[in-house]
Write an enzyme that holds these catalytic residues in place. Structure first.
Site, PDB file in Angstrom:
ATOM      1  N   ILE A 192      13.771   4.536  -6.617  1.00 20.07           N
ATOM      2  CA  ILE A 192      12.792   3.713  -7.445  1.00 20.07           C
ATOM      3  C   ILE A 192      14.402   3.930  -8.846  1.00 20.07           C
ATOM      4  CG2 ILE A 192      11.318   5.678  -7.531  1.00 20.07           C
ATOM      5  CD1 ILE A 192       8.893   3.423  -8.108  1.00 20.07           C
ATOM      6  N   TRP A 193      15.190   4.116  -8.632  1.00 19.63           N
ATOM      7  CA  TRP A 193      15.701   3.973  -9.417  1.00 19.63           C
ATOM      8  C   TRP A 193      15.888   4.889 -10.261  1.00 19.63           C
ATOM      9  CZ3 TRP A 193      12.031  -0.022  -9.560  1.00 19.63           C
ATOM     10  CH2 TRP A 193      12.353  -1.469  -8.808  1.00 19.63           C
ATOM     11  N   HIS A 194      15.735   6.014  -9.730  1.00 25.16           N
ATOM     12  CA  HIS A 194      16.039   7.764 -10.414  1.00 25.16           C
ATOM     13  C   HIS A 194      17.054   8.052 -10.410  1.00 25.16           C
ATOM     14  CE1 HIS A 194      11.689   7.265 -10.716  1.00 25.16           C
ATOM     15  NE2 HIS A 194      11.359   6.370 -10.832  1.00 25.16           N
ATOM     16  N   TYR A 195      18.134   6.999 -10.407  1.00 24.07           N
ATOM     17  CA  TYR A 195      19.909   7.914  -9.974  1.00 24.07           C
ATOM     18  C   TYR A 195      20.001   8.498 -11.666  1.00 24.07           C
ATOM     19  CZ  TYR A 195      20.412   2.029 -11.293  1.00 24.07           C
ATOM     20  OH  TYR A 195      20.626   1.860 -11.844  1.00 24.07           O
ATOM     21  N   HIS A 196      21.100   9.490 -11.388  1.00 19.17           N
ATOM     22  CA  HIS A 196      21.412  10.069 -12.586  1.00 19.17           C
ATOM     23  C   HIS A 196      22.385  11.107 -11.740  1.00 19.17           C
ATOM     24  CE1 HIS A 196      18.687  12.303 -10.501  1.00 19.17           C
ATOM     25  NE2 HIS A 196      18.565  13.829 -10.951  1.00 19.17           N
TER      26      HIS A 196
END
Length: 602
Positions: free
Chosen positions: A535-539
């Site tokens: 859900i695009w919470h990459y960091h």
């Protein structure tokens, strides 16, 4: 804009959107043409220009140091952090903001909640969403438009947990002033959808309590959070925070694709002095900083783009750079390392009745490091039968009917072409989303080539740490109980299913390139591994203490900072968007105070 109110009234009901799309496109076209070369947003944001408008005098290297053509700050990336950062710095200094994509204002796929899935499914070179597939086999997306991730995400707005603010060492008083600065422009109280209400009641039934009502704060229990979609279903992105900008001191160039940073290596330390970028016509330009020791290049390209830009510019592991014949400016083995993404698994919930479209509004925050959210109704328009929907997919059988070795992109595209034959009922319903907070599992980002337009190679190594897998199993069990709750049974008018039946339907609805196993529905561990999505919470990739200092200056280099989620060791709160927006304002104010003291007035 007077036009905004009129258009918003048109879209009061989601089911009218498709009928009015042709009319909207024609209206926008007509409005643009009757104003000559100007777009309707020019009157609100007159400083937004095409990259090709950058003048030859500005492009000349000999102009460096000229007060008329050099800038106090050059910000690379007009995304979630870049827009509020640029707006803040422009109050006192000249700012050049370079964005590789276009504007979100006249893009109907960006602007309306009803088109959320169509935006993600657009894989054309002009799309606001640039898709990529991680080495884990998971479909993912990067923003390629002014507003960045805030232009393509699910819109949920919440603040970080207080422990996160303490761990990163931010000034709490300034944090608490920076959040409202964002919220009064783009955050909204949602109209709670029936699907979201069913989730709220079900979460309380399974013990995720208390109910904390509507709040931006990160509090254990169940809550309703904010959204960047207004009551008309219209998205408000970080680009609208440019409303705060000083139009006399800011220039925003769209379709400006930065190729690399320019360094002066004559001193003891390399110093960032400018950037090289291409415009929409393919012409190359150079933009330089003013000849002031406090002038800076600031990367706000996101967790994928910022480490990629550092590597392309010669900052990173020497061996990796030399393989691609990139001149090494600074050898730093940590650039691109420690990449992480909050893994998510979904439970498909069928429905025997029509389901309203809704994105995340309700969230269950557990003390075991699991978050529960929901989405619904993104498979019922005629256009839905022409695309895959990423995390919103209800494409029953898409991959389970294809042998593992044949699960290629071409096979998926072939399925999409044949999807019109599927029964309409297969697209009803929605999902319960279960995701892991603060994953321990990490991967890395490396360059494939030196073309900035191409995605780098990215691995997240989902569930490589057993603690992440154990939390996923707990989350899936909780999600299954929610599907079996009386609140969802009453709403969907479906019979109660066994856990195995629920998981079997979810495996079929899942979309990734990970081969499925025969025991997916019997082993929850296997279910987690095989059905993981994002859900695009990459960091990560530019971590504090390894790549940047606590005030985001790149270690070993003068005049260069990184301000975005690539500096995070964890994703803040249940959803990072609100905190990354706040971060842009926060760091901007810190910089102004450093340079001007009390005279900054912020």
């Amino acid at each position: 804009m007077a036009l905004d109110g009129a258009l918003s009234l048109i879209f009061l009901k989601n089911n009218l959107l498709i009928s009015f799309l042709p009319f909207l496109c024609c209206l926008l076209s007509l409005l643009s043409s009757c104003q000559g070369n100007k777009q309707f947003y020019d009157y609100k944001y007159p400083f937004i220009k095409k990259a090709s408008s950058f003048s030859s005098s500005q492009s000349s290297s000999s102009s460096r140091g000229s007060s008329e053509s050099a800038f106090d700050y050059i910000i690379v990336g007009g995304g979630t952090a870049g827009c509020p950062l640029a707006a803040t710095l422009s109050q006192n200094f000249s700012v050049l903001l370079l964005e590789r994509g276009g504007v979100p204002f006249n893009n109907v796929n960006v602007s309306f909640l009803s088109n959320f899935h169509l935006n993600l499914a657009d894989i054309s070179p002009q799309s606001a969403s640039q898709y990529f597939i991680s080495n884990d086999g998971v479909f993912n997306a990067r923003g390629r438009v002014l507003g960045g991730g805030s232009s393509i995400n699910a819109g949920f707005y919440t603040r970080a947990n207080s422990e996160f603010i303490e761990r990163v060492g931010w000034d709490k008083e300034l944090v608490n002033k920076s959040y409202p600065w964002v919220e009064k422009v783009i955050a909204h109280h949602p109209n709670l959808a029936p699907w979201q209400k069913a989730l709220k009641d079900s979460l309380l039934d399974v013990g995720v309590s208390p109910f904390n009502g509507f709040t931006y704060d990160h509090i254990y229990g169940t809550k309703v959070g904010g959204t960047i979609f207004d009551r008309f279903g219209r998205r408000h992105t970080s680009a609208e925070l440019l409303y705060y900008a000083n139009p006399k001191k800011i220039t925003v160039l769209i379709h400006a694709t930065v190729q690399k940073i320019v360094f002066d290596k004559s001193g003891k330390r390399p110093k960032a002095v400018g950037v090289i970028f291409k415009d929409e016509k393919g012409n190359q330009h150079r933009a330089f900083l003013a000849n002031n020791p406090r002038s800076e290049i600031i990367l706000s390209c996101g967790a994928i783009g910022s480490p990629q830009m550092l590597l392309l510019s010669g900052v990173g592991p020497r061996a990796e750079l030399e393989k691609l014949n990139i001149s090494v400016v600074l050898d730093n083995k940590f650039v691109g390392k420690g990449m992480a993404d909050n893994p998510m698994n979904t439970i498909f919930v069928p429905s025997n009745r029509p389901v309203d479209q809704s994105l995340i509004q309700t969230v269950g925050i557990t003390k075991l490091g699991v978050y529960i959210e929901a989405s619904s109704g993104f498979g019922q328009s005629n256009e839905s039968f022409h695309c895959h929907h990423g995390i919103m997919s209800a494409e029953i059988g898409q991959l389970s009917t294809i042998p593992p070795k044949q699960r290629t992109r071409e096979a998926i595209q072939d399925f999409i072409r044949r999807k019109r034959e599927l029964p309409h009922e297969a697209f009803k319903g929605g999902f319960i989303l279960e995701k892991i907070a603060n994953p321990i599992s990490t991967g890395e980002l490396t360059l494939i080539n030196t073309n900035v337009n191409d995605n780098p190679s990215v691995s997240f190594n989902y569930f490589s740490h057993p603690d992440d897998l154990a939390r996923c199993v707990h989350g899936v069990r909780m999600a299954a109980k929610i599907v079996q709750s009386q609140h969802f049974l009453n709403y969907t008018q479906c019979d109660k299913k066994t856990v195995e039946e629920i998981l079997n339907a979810s495996v079929k609805a899942n979309v990734n390139l990970i081969p499925k196993n025969t025991n997916d529905t019997k082993s929850l561990e296997q279910f987690c591994k095989d059905t993981v999505i994002t859900i695009w919470h990459y960091h990560g990739g530019c971590h504090v203490g390894k790549v940047v200092t606590p005030d985001h200056k790149v270690l070993g280099i003068h005049g260069l900072r990184v301000v975005d989620g690539s500096t995070f060791n964890e994703s803040p709160g249940t959803n990072p968007q609100g905190t990354v927006l706040m971060m842009g304002r926060y760091v901007g104010v810190k910089i102004l105070r450093e340079r001007l003291g009390k005279a900054a007035g912020v």
